[in-house]
Scaffold this motif. Structure first.
Motif, PDB file in Angstrom:
ATOM      1  N   UNK B 133       0.081   0.550   0.825  1.00  0.00           N
ATOM      2  CA  UNK B 133       1.016   0.024  -0.166  1.00  0.00           C
ATOM      3  C   UNK B 133       2.040   1.081  -0.549  1.00  0.00           C
ATOM      4  N   UNK B 134       1.574   2.311  -0.694  1.00  0.00           N
ATOM      5  CA  UNK B 134       2.511   3.395  -1.026  1.00  0.00           C
ATOM      6  C   UNK B 134       3.525   3.580   0.091  1.00  0.00           C
ATOM      7  N   UNK B 135       3.067   3.469   1.327  1.00  0.00           N
ATOM      8  CA  UNK B 135       3.976   3.641   2.457  1.00  0.00           C
ATOM      9  C   UNK B 135       5.091   2.604   2.404  1.00  0.00           C
ATOM     10  N   UNK B 136       4.723   1.363   2.147  1.00  0.00           N
ATOM     11  CA  UNK B 136       5.736   0.306   2.048  1.00  0.00           C
ATOM     12  C   UNK B 136       6.695   0.606   0.907  1.00  0.00           C
ATOM     13  N   UNK B 137       6.152   1.048  -0.208  1.00  0.00           N
ATOM     14  CA  UNK B 137       6.992   1.353  -1.372  1.00  0.00           C
ATOM     15  C   UNK B 137       7.999   2.451  -1.044  1.00  0.00           C
ATOM     16  N   UNK B 138       7.542   3.462  -0.347  1.00  0.00           N
ATOM     17  CA  UNK B 138       8.429   4.563   0.031  1.00  0.00           C
ATOM     18  C   UNK B 138       9.545   4.053   0.936  1.00  0.00           C
TER      19      UNK B 138
END
Lengths: 195, 195
Positions: B133-138
């Motif tokens: 999820x963090x990767x997508x957010x970044x």
DNA sequence: TCTTTATTAGTACGAGTGTACTCACAAAGT
DNA sequence: ACTTTGTGAGTACACTCGTACTAATAAAGA
């Protein structure tokens, strides 16, 4: 003269009992005595069908492959429906498929440190690969695969996605919560037609 | 008064020895005596750090989580490079990461039939979820994520893809042949920017 | 009926397991 | 120097494991 000529039937029963044991008790439970008890036979009788424990483990992987391919071959579908049906046979959507997948993963993990188990494990994995490539091919023939896409890459990505979804379904407990697994897969298959 | 105050250092050494044993010998080798021998200490000393075998297995999962998060936190990157670096920490690209992944899968499979091991296993899995999820957010913040896409769905798909690629890397023997694993992943990440 | 064979229950062996002890030793703080 | 404490090596118990036997039973073909 003999008493019975079962042979194959007996080994099949034993192997299916092994799969049940693998799901319930894991690798640690896959012992000669444990499987014999689950199959309802004497340990000595089991060793007549499988002389060694390794032969039993090997046959389990073979049985899983046979069962999956049999289910896939039985599908009377075409086009997108066939692709869905085909790939869903590899996800733990019901008790039978979950049983097979758990057993497959247990033995697959064992094959990481038991080289004698690698050949059948690799065979099984290659079968899934073929299924993914076949799925892409069917989509192409059905006009549901955008020509700008790379079939080889999409087959590999589909394979990885399939494995990942299956793993997710395994860890996340039982079957109810995993009902959204097909959604992830079909949505991905949908996207292959567009851009 | 005491002789030493190591405590943590000792337990960490033991747990790391456990990971090595898990990769080399698999679950069957993760015995009190076996780990003690690998760590070069007496079995009695091991049981001072881990009173029970279950505590050892539990701590192994914790150690894996700690090591992965530590490596991720150490990344001094931003944008797409950060996403790549982050996700690549979860693939078996070198000996260290393969060691962790093998151990994680071994214990994860064990957690399927040992309920006491499920909590730490689930924690680890949730950590990977957060990373995806963090990767997508970044990617969104870096303008590398097409706004027509569904972030939640893409995070889930990324998670499955990541797991699948990792598994593929595990089964397919050693590290060399798995060098095309990152390609599959980065190509997928690239595609998230476009249509 | 008799013979052949598969199955069964039971036993045995050596090995490995988790867990629990004891006892001697070595090192650090007071 | 003395005491406290962690460590090491060893031993022990009860268990399970794979594997290998035996003797008895049950069932099918001749």
């Amino acid at each position: 003269m003999p008493r019975r000529i079962d042979a194959e039937a007996r080994t099949a029963e034993i192997a299916e009992a092994s799969l049940r044991v693998l799901e319930r008790d894991g690798l640690a439970g896959l012992s000669v005595r444990g499987v014999a008890a689950e199959a309802g036979i004497a340990a000595a009788s089991l060793r007549r069908s499988f002389a060694t424990q390794h032969a039993l483990r090997e046959y389990c992987l073979q049985l899983i492959e046979d069962r999956v391919t049999a289910r896939i071959s039985a599908l009377e579908l075409t086009g997108r429906a066939l692709v869905d049906g085909l790939l869903l046979q590899l996800l733990p959507l019901d008790k039978e498929r979950r049983l097979e997948l758990v057993a497959q993963v247990q033995l697959g993990v064992l094959s990481l440190t038991d080289n004698r188990l690698r050949p059948p494990a690799i065979r099984l994995s290659e079968g899934v690969d073929r299924a993914c490539h076949a799925a892409v091919q069917i989509l192409i023939e059905a006009g549901l695969f955008n020509e700008q896409r790379d079939p080889g890459y999409e087959a590999q990505r589909l394979r990885a996605l399939l494995d990942g979804i299956a793993m997710r379904g395994l860890w996340s407990g039982e079957l109810p919560a995993s009902s959204h697994m097909p959604g992830l897969l079909t949505r991905h298959l949908d996207s292959l037609a567009n851009p």
